[in-house]
Design an enzyme around this catalytic site. Structure first.
Site, PDB file in Angstrom:
ATOM      1  N   ASP A 160      -0.375  -9.593 -34.106  1.00  0.00           N
ATOM      2  CA  ASP A 160       0.277  -9.058 -35.311  1.00  0.00           C
ATOM      3  C   ASP A 160      -0.776  -8.410 -36.211  1.00  0.00           C
ATOM      4  O   ASP A 160      -0.551  -7.349 -36.795  1.00  0.00           O
ATOM      5  CB  ASP A 160       1.024 -10.159 -36.090  1.00  0.00           C
ATOM      6  CG  ASP A 160       2.514 -10.191 -35.755  1.00  0.00           C
ATOM      7  OD1 ASP A 160       2.862  -9.890 -34.593  1.00  0.00           O
ATOM      8  OD2 ASP A 160       3.331 -10.511 -36.649  1.00  0.00           O
ATOM      9  N   ASP A 220      -0.496 -14.694 -30.153  1.00  0.00           N
ATOM     10  CA  ASP A 220       0.634 -14.290 -30.994  1.00  0.00           C
ATOM     11  C   ASP A 220       0.124 -13.804 -32.347  1.00  0.00           C
ATOM     12  O   ASP A 220       0.516 -12.738 -32.835  1.00  0.00           O
ATOM     13  CB  ASP A 220       1.580 -15.493 -31.181  1.00  0.00           C
ATOM     14  CG  ASP A 220       2.750 -15.157 -32.081  1.00  0.00           C
ATOM     15  OD1 ASP A 220       3.319 -14.058 -31.940  1.00  0.00           O
ATOM     16  OD2 ASP A 220       3.105 -16.000 -32.935  1.00  0.00           O
ATOM     17  N   TYR A 231       3.739 -23.653 -27.193  1.00  0.00           N
ATOM     18  CA  TYR A 231       5.025 -23.023 -26.865  1.00  0.00           C
ATOM     19  C   TYR A 231       5.843 -23.805 -25.839  1.00  0.00           C
ATOM     20  O   TYR A 231       7.018 -23.537 -25.671  1.00  0.00           O
ATOM     21  CB  TYR A 231       4.794 -21.587 -26.362  1.00  0.00           C
ATOM     22  CG  TYR A 231       4.602 -20.590 -27.478  1.00  0.00           C
ATOM     23  CD1 TYR A 231       3.401 -20.540 -28.179  1.00  0.00           C
ATOM     24  CD2 TYR A 231       5.613 -19.703 -27.843  1.00  0.00           C
ATOM     25  CE1 TYR A 231       3.212 -19.638 -29.213  1.00  0.00           C
ATOM     26  CE2 TYR A 231       5.433 -18.796 -28.872  1.00  0.00           C
ATOM     27  CZ  TYR A 231       4.239 -18.766 -29.548  1.00  0.00           C
ATOM     28  OH  TYR A 231       4.062 -17.869 -30.577  1.00  0.00           O
ATOM     29  N   ASP A 283     -10.631 -17.743 -35.930  1.00  0.00           N
ATOM     30  CA  ASP A 283     -10.749 -17.355 -37.340  1.00  0.00           C
ATOM     31  C   ASP A 283     -11.773 -16.225 -37.496  1.00  0.00           C
ATOM     32  O   ASP A 283     -11.516 -15.216 -38.174  1.00  0.00           O
ATOM     33  CB  ASP A 283     -11.099 -18.561 -38.231  1.00  0.00           C
ATOM     34  CG  ASP A 283     -12.246 -19.412 -37.692  1.00  0.00           C
ATOM     35  OD1 ASP A 283     -12.685 -19.188 -36.542  1.00  0.00           O
ATOM     36  OD2 ASP A 283     -12.717 -20.309 -38.435  1.00  0.00           O
ATOM     37  N   LYS A 326     -10.641 -21.974 -30.216  1.00  0.00           N
ATOM     38  CA  LYS A 326     -11.050 -22.732 -31.393  1.00  0.00           C
ATOM     39  C   LYS A 326     -11.708 -24.003 -30.879  1.00  0.00           C
ATOM     40  O   LYS A 326     -11.354 -25.122 -31.249  1.00  0.00           O
ATOM     41  CB  LYS A 326      -9.801 -23.002 -32.262  1.00  0.00           C
ATOM     42  CG  LYS A 326     -10.081 -23.595 -33.623  1.00  0.00           C
ATOM     43  CD  LYS A 326     -10.819 -22.675 -34.585  1.00  0.00           C
ATOM     44  CE  LYS A 326     -11.185 -23.463 -35.842  1.00  0.00           C
ATOM     45  NZ  LYS A 326     -12.185 -22.759 -36.672  1.00  0.00           N
TER      46      LYS A 326
HETATM   47  C1  IPM Z   1       6.193 -12.511 -30.133  1.00  0.00           C
HETATM   48  C2  IPM Z   1       7.142 -13.259 -31.001  1.00  0.00           C
HETATM   49  C3  IPM Z   1       7.595 -14.518 -30.298  1.00  0.00           C
HETATM   50  C4  IPM Z   1       6.365 -15.349 -30.009  1.00  0.00           C
HETATM   51  C5  IPM Z   1       8.679 -15.303 -31.039  1.00  0.00           C
HETATM   52  C6  IPM Z   1       9.924 -14.473 -31.217  1.00  0.00           C
HETATM   53  C7  IPM Z   1       9.005 -16.605 -30.383  1.00  0.00           C
HETATM   54  O1  IPM Z   1       6.573 -13.534 -32.231  1.00  0.00           O
HETATM   55  O2  IPM Z   1       6.621 -12.071 -29.042  1.00  0.00           O
HETATM   56  O3  IPM Z   1       5.047 -12.324 -30.504  1.00  0.00           O
HETATM   57  O4  IPM Z   1       5.912 -16.128 -30.861  1.00  0.00           O
HETATM   58  O5  IPM Z   1       5.839 -15.215 -28.932  1.00  0.00           O
HETATM   59 MN    MN Z   2       4.608 -12.651 -32.486  1.00  0.00          MN
END
Ligand code: IPM
Ligand code: MN
Length: 370
Positions: A247, A243, A135, A219, A187
């Site tokens: 999700d 990140d 990042y 993984d 990893k």
């Molecule tokens: C999150 C989002 C961000 C990230 C994006 C918008 C850059 O996906 O906050 O998880 O990758 O951190």
């Molecule tokens: Mn994200």
């Protein structure tokens, strides 16, 4: 009086944040604290109108606040990543918000896509490093646009950066009433640089004899999160992996409509946001579920020291979901964005206080309802 900067941002951001503030007002009325808000316009519309993503002095303004409440950033009209890096990234890096705190919690059994898993099986605290890794965008392009193009992006980890987030994670794990197990997700079998994480984890871990040290590759972590989510207590991981696994975690909770996060520098102004994006196609339709933003508002209150109020918001969300008063987390719930906000306000028992008051119009003594 807490001073909160509000960045509604793009797409559904402003709508969900509006509900978040509504709930914060109700909580303030009920628990006896007060806050003021300052709105910031940054996002796609502001960029299109001014050709400026975020002015240089914005971070100085933010430093004078107690917290930042952010909706969502991202718009298909704008080059991918420009706003995300220029606003979300700039705030995380500029304010040195090195902890991205992302709880993954199942509020009601019927929301979980995994068969047979109940709320007690899914309660993971993910601590994502938030200021390093790929990042940082060190790298670039060579011979861009030609068949010989080279693109590179470096994964950067510093001893200081790794150590501070690992230390935070050990403390957070200790503070939780769970299995007292901290899992380092990396990893290290493929990425040699991750050895820095392993060594730092082991070293800091010696200071926490009450915590069990656990290590997992990212993984395998994805596999275990689906197969045996109950085997996790607290996770600490890199920016990129954090990140991705959050999700996945959001889906286990029932969807992005519920997943909230905090971007934290302990003791300094920190930023709270739903994990979901701007969902441009739902913009202005009053259909997006604001629970993730409301939950982020609750995390912000926790950070500001309003623990009772934060707990009450979390309890209200849990009650509304288990009772199915809010039946689902998607746009198919049959409820509007504002309707869901109203239900949370009502569940907090703060309807009158929340609805009748105008922004910052009345001060409530900090101790009046405690
Ligand atoms: C999150 C989002 C961000 C990230 C994006 C918008 C850059 O996906 O906050 O998880 O990758 O951190
Ligand atoms: Mn994200």
């Amino acid at each position: 009086m807490h001073k909160i900067g509000v960045l509604g941002g793009d797409g559904i951001g402003p709508e969900v944040v509006r509900e978040g503030i509504k709930v914060l007002r109700a909580a303030a009325g009920r628990f006896g604290f007060d806050f003021s808000t300052v709105d910031y316009p940054y996002g796609a519309d502001h960029y299109l109108a001014t050709k400026e993503v975020m002015p240089k002095n914005a971070l100085d303004d933010f430093r004078k606040l107690d917290a930042i409440f952010l909706g969502a950033i991202g718009d298909p009209r704008i080059e991918t990543g420009l706003l995300e890096r220029g606003i979300v990234g700039a705030i995380r890096f500029g304010l040195d918000l090195y902890v991205n705190l992302r709880p993954i919690r199942l509020y009601a059994e019927h929301l979980c896509p995994l068969k047979g898993k109940t709320p007690k099986d899914l309660d993971i605290l993910v601590i994502r490093e938030n200021t390093e890794d790929v990042y940082v965008n060190i790298g670039g392009f060579l011979k861009k646009g030609t068949p010989d193009e080279v693109a590179s992006a470096e994964m950067i980890y510093t001893r200081k950066g790794v150590e501070r987030v690992i230390r935070y994670a050990f403390e957070a794990c200790r503070a939780r009433d769970k299995a007292k197990k901290l899992t380092l997700v990396d990893k290290a079998n493929a990425i040699a640089a991750h050895d820095l994480w392993r060594r730092t984890f082991d070293e800091v871990g010696r200071e926490y004899p009450d915590i069990t040290l656990d290590r997992a590759y990212v993984d395998a972590t994805c596999m275990w999160m689906v197969k045996n989510p109950e085997s996790f207590d607290t996770i600490v991981t890199t920016n990129m992996f954090g990140d991705i696994i959050t999700d996945l975690g959001a889906m286990l909770q029932g969807g992005l409509g519920i997943a909230a996060g905090g971007n934290i520098h302990p003791g300094k102004v920190s930023m709270f946001e739903p994990i979901h994006g701007s969902a441009p196609k739902y913009r202005g339709k009053n259909v997006a579920n604001p629970l993730a933003a409301i939950g982020a508002g609750g995390m912000m209150l926790e950070h500001l020291g309003e623990r009772e109020a934060a707990q009450a918001i979390d309890d209200a969300i849990a009650r509304l979901l288990t009772s199915k008063e809010i039946p689902s987390l998607g746009t198919d719930s049959g409820l509007s964005t504002t309707g869901i906000g109203d239900r949370v306000v009502a569940a907090l028992g703060g309807k009158a206080a929340g609805a009748a008051r105008k922004r910052g119009s009345r001060k409530v003594q900090a101790s009046s309802n405690r």
